[in-house]
Each structure stands twice: as C-alpha cells, then as structure tokens.
Design an enzyme around this catalytic site. Structure first.
Site, PDB file in Angstrom:
ATOM      1  N   GLU A 101     -14.623  81.910  32.578  1.00 11.01           N
ATOM      2  CA  GLU A 101     -15.824  82.740  32.667  1.00 11.01           C
ATOM      3  C   GLU A 101     -17.050  81.918  32.296  1.00 11.01           C
ATOM      4  OE1 GLU A 101     -15.356  86.312  30.368  1.00 11.01           O
ATOM      5  OE2 GLU A 101     -13.715  87.064  31.615  1.00 11.01           O
TER       6      GLU A 101
ATOM      7  N   HIS B 291     -16.788  91.157  33.305  1.00 15.00           N
ATOM      8  CA  HIS B 291     -16.528  91.361  31.865  1.00 15.00           C
ATOM      9  C   HIS B 291     -17.432  92.467  31.308  1.00 15.00           C
ATOM     10  CE1 HIS B 291     -14.737  89.104  28.190  1.00 15.00           C
ATOM     11  NE2 HIS B 291     -14.850  90.395  27.928  1.00 15.00           N
TER      12      HIS B 291
END
Length: 530
Positions: free
Chosen positions: A263, A281
């Site tokens: 990420e 997220h």
C-alpha cells in the site's frame, strides 16, 4: 518539567487540545512523519510520539529517540512501528483497538453486500447508459453461511450484524471460548471446516507470521465453489496472486478487498476483474472513527505521561488509573525483590518463578512480573525497564512462570521470587504494610522482617555466639553506621542471615574485613532505588 509530545501525522485538533488540557506540551506537525530525515533530526526532543499510518517508527528512529517513552498509534494496526526495537529501548507502544471497530465491521458488511450484488459494476454500467439488468444476477445473503476468521472485537461486531441479517455464522479463532461463541449465537469451528462450509468468508485477524497468507491456493482449494471472500483486516492475509487465479477460474465468485499486500496499491491484477470490489483501505475511514481514535490515543498517552496509567499497550501490561495507586508500592516491591536476587546471584539464571500469595494474587500480576524481571536484570543491563524486561529475559533463555494462591500465612498478601541456576536455587519474599513501604519477610526460606533502604549489606553466616558483635565492631572500625540490623536463622546453630540497613555504601576494605570474620559465608553490598 511537563512531558512533550510530537504529533507527526494528521490528527484531530480536539486530540491536540486534550494533550494541552492534561498538562502535556504538544507540537502539531502533521506532515513531519512523511519526512524521515526531519523526524530523525527532532525526535530526541520528545517524550511521546502520536502517529497514524504515515509515520514509520523504524529502529533507526527509535535509536535516535533518546527521551521517548511512548508511541501512540491512532488506529489498530501498528505495522509501521518496530515493536521489538521499541521494547528493547523500554518504549511503550499503544494503539486504539476499539475506536474504529464499528466502522471497520460496517465496511466489511458493506463490502459483502457489494460483492453479493455486483453493485460497483452495476453502478458503472447504469451510468454509462447500458441498463444491463440481466447481466447483474446477484445472490441473497439471507440463510447463507458466513465464516469469520478472527472473532475478536471487530469480528464479534460483524457476527452480531450478520446474525441480525439471518446468516448462519461460523467462526475460527483460537482464543474464542465456547461460552463467548454461545453468547454471540455463533458456532466455533476449526479453519478447515470453516473453509468447507462458508458461502462468504471475512477476515478479522492481525497479520502475524502464522496468519500471513492464510488465504492461499491450498486454502481456496478447500472452499466451496462460488465462495466470496472479504478482507478489510490486513493486506498479506490473502495471497493476491492465488486469489486472482481463483477469481479468473470461477472457484471464487467474488471478492471485496480493502487492504493490499503493498500500500498504497497503485496497480494490481485484481483491478482488472469485474468480480472484485476494491477500496483504498477505508475500513476505519468515517468521521466518527477518525475522531474517536484521535481522542483515545491522546487520552491514553496523557494518562501514561502524567499519571503512569498504561492502557492498550502492545508490549506492556495495562495499568489503569484506578489501580495504579494500589499497584505502585507492589510494583516497587517486585522490582526490589528482583534487584536483590540479581545482585546476590553470580551464576546465569535459568528459571524464575514468581509466587503471588493472598491479596497480590488478585492484582495485575503481569505488571508485577515485568517489574520483578526488570529489577533482576538491572545489574546486567542498566537501561532495562518494565517494557523491555520480558523480551530481554526471553532473549537470554530465562524461563518465567507465575503462581497464584490464596492467603497462606500471617500476611494479607506477599510476593515470593525464586530463581534457579545450574548450581543453586534462591528465593526472597516481601510485602508492603500500611505505610506502603516494601519489606523483606523471607530470604532463603529464613523468616525475618527488614525495611528496604538505599544501601544494604547482606550477610550469610553460621548461627554462633558473638556473630552480631563481630559484624557490628567490624562496621564500627570501618566508620560504617548501621541504621537497622535484621536477623534470621533456620535453626539454632544452623544457617543464619543478617541484613543491615546502612547510612552509606560500604567500601571494599570494610567488605573484605566482614568476609574475613570466622563463620561468615557471603557478604554483599546491595543498592536499591527507594
């Protein structure tokens, strides 16, 4: 001097005000965490560091943080904090496990609906003017089996929501008790059975060495054809390459992925599939959750820095503000017992057993055990504290065990520390009276009562006439003033102990004279932080 905290990520201004209201100086620099060099340059000025996910608290940062006592993560995940390095330096790492629980659970339920009914793809198709009503044939969730991997705080909220939606819930969690499962109205099963039975699978477990890749090709092979998988927990729980292959083949009918192995996830094969719903997220991304975790971390850090209360720490037992006044004298007692053993034991310690008798058995024994280990290791490692002590003991191969029992003697409660080396076993016990001062009550199974002082002299000897006088005169000749003199023996003419509370430390010449007294076995100068 007031403690000082750095806020290096975006955090609510209300949280900043909480620090100030609690008497903590705070520097709000929300972009600093993205600049690792600048963070390294200033971190040595702070007692506390409040972060979200942008700041990376690496071993290098921890080494530079000479004053740092606590790191507070506003959120659950602490993947961006090197917890072992923090523990070795005695830095507490806190998170806020409950502030975003409802938000994350709701996102998992939303993802399940989105995957079941192909909502994102249907939305795009409709906005493109296609009206492909027959293309989007979804499935109901009513009556379906939901498998929850990890039934802690968030998982249990998902379970409650799912049972309200008339789903059958099965859960795998090694720490889920049968009683708790019954209370939630769910069935506890082993992981292979969950894989075999579930129509939907949702993950709510931390990322550890044991859980990494828990959903991979082998796991998927055990699942029903057409299963749907939701991951709003941690990237890395799902092997994305294996999931991609299963989605392409149709083995997995759909997936909802909020977290990724890397990420920010700017590209992924999963993005190319119509049967995958992806979000960046967002599990904790609601106004309420962001505010809650920010306020919670500010309160927790302030309570620790100002009052010594520890809550939601990942590397130290929690101590509430209410129990701190009661526990504090016994924490000091445990540390002193450990320090006694650490100073009089010369051989490497293999095992430590800590007995909590009576009232102490009902206290926060994990905190007391940490304090005892810290005291024991301090002669070897001056920087050790309650945070780093358990890890240091483990690294040295020391086996630590706790025993609790009901009141068994004249004292309402006491602590007894027993250590084993290759050559011997040694024990010391102590308690705190109403004055909250720690006292020794037993050494080497010999009963005595001795108030603890900063400088003490520990002597083992044979129980023979004139021994007290010889010790006293020897101290007098060496200008050593005795504040208190405490004695104990196992039997007449047997082994005896003298422990002296001194006004100042004994010099080596005086120690040598005492050791030369006939009948003296051991004479050790002890030092305690009282």
């Amino acid at each position: 001097m007031a403690p000082r905290v750095l806020v290096s990520d975006q955090l609510s201004k209300t949280a900043v005000q909480i620090f100030k209201d609690r008497g903590v100086e705070v520097d709000y620099l929300p972009d600093l965490g993205k600049d690792k060099d600048q963070l390294l340059a200033v971190i040595d000025q702070y007692d506390g560091l409040a972060i979200r996910s942008a700041t990376k608290v690496t071993e290098k940062v921890i080494e530079a943080a000479s004053k740092l006592k606590v790191v507070g993560r506003a959120g659950i995940g602490v993947d961006n904090v090197d917890i072992p390095a923090a523990s070795r330096r005695g830095i507490i790492v806190m998170n806020t496990p409950f502030g975003n629980s409802i938000t994350t659970a709701e996102h998992a339920i939303a993802m399940m609906f989105a995957v079941a009914r192909d909502l994102p793809a249907a939305d795009l198709s409709t906005k493109a003017g296609k009206w492909e009503k027959n293309r989007f044939l979804g499935v109901e969730i009513t009556g379906k089996v939901l498998g929850i991997v990890g039934c802690g705080n968030i998982g249990s909220i998902v379970a409650a929501r799912a049972t309200g939606l008339k789903m059958k819930v099965v859960a795998f969690d090694p720490f889920l008790s049968a009683e708790r499962a019954e209370q939630l109205g769910i069935e506890k099963v082993e992981l292979p059975e969950l894989f075999r039975r579930a129509d939907f699978i949702t993950l709510h477990t931390p990322l550890t060495d044991k859980t990494r890749g828990i959903i991979d090709a082998a796991a998927i092979a055990q699942m029903k054809d057409g299963v749907r998988i939701i991951n709003c927990a941690r990237g890395g729980l799902v092997n994305e390459a294996d999931l991609y292959a299963a989605l392409k083949s149709g083995k997995v009918a759909g997936a909802g992925i909020d977290v990724f192995e890397t990420e920010p996830a700017k590209e992924s094969p999963l993005f190319s599939l119509d049967n995958v719903v992806c979000t960046p997220h967002l599990g904790a991304s609601t106004e309420e959750a962001q505010e809650n975790v920010a306020l919670q971390v500010a309160e927790q850090m302030s309570d620790y820095l100002v009052n010594g209360a520890v809550s939601n720490a990942l590397n130290m037992p929690s101590i509430t503000a209410e129990e701190a006044p009661i526990l504090t004298p016994f924490v000091k007692l445990a540390e002193i017992l450990g320090a006694f053993v650490g100073q009089v034991t010369e051989d490497p310690i293999k095992e430590i057993e800590i007995l909590f008798d009576g009232a102490t058995a009902a206290m926060n024994t994990r905190a007391l055990t940490s304090a005892a280990i810290a005291g024991l290791l301090k002669p070897l490692v001056q920087t050790v504290n309650m945070v780093s002590a358990p890890l240091m003991a483990k690294e040295r191969g020391i086996i630590v065990s706790e025993v609790r029992r009901d009141k068994s003697g004249v004292f309402d409660g006491y602590i007894k520390l027993t250590v084993k080396t290759e050559k011997m076993t040694r024990s010391v016990a102590g308690t705190c009276f109403a004055d909250r001062k720690p006292r020794f009550i037993q050494i080497k199974d010999i009963n005595l009562e001795a108030e603890v002082g900063r400088h003490m002299l520990y002597i083992t000897n044979r129980d023979v006439p004139g021994m007290i006088g010889e010790i006293g005169m020897t101290c007098g000749r060496n200008k050593v003033n005795i504040a208190n003199f405490h004695l104990g023996r196992d039997a007449k003419g047997g082994d005896a102990i003298a422990i002296l509370y001194l006004d100042e430390a004994v010099g080596e010449a005086a120690l040598a004279d005492i050791r030369n007294i006939e009948g003296v076995g051991q004479a050790k100068l002890l030092s305690f932080e009282v």
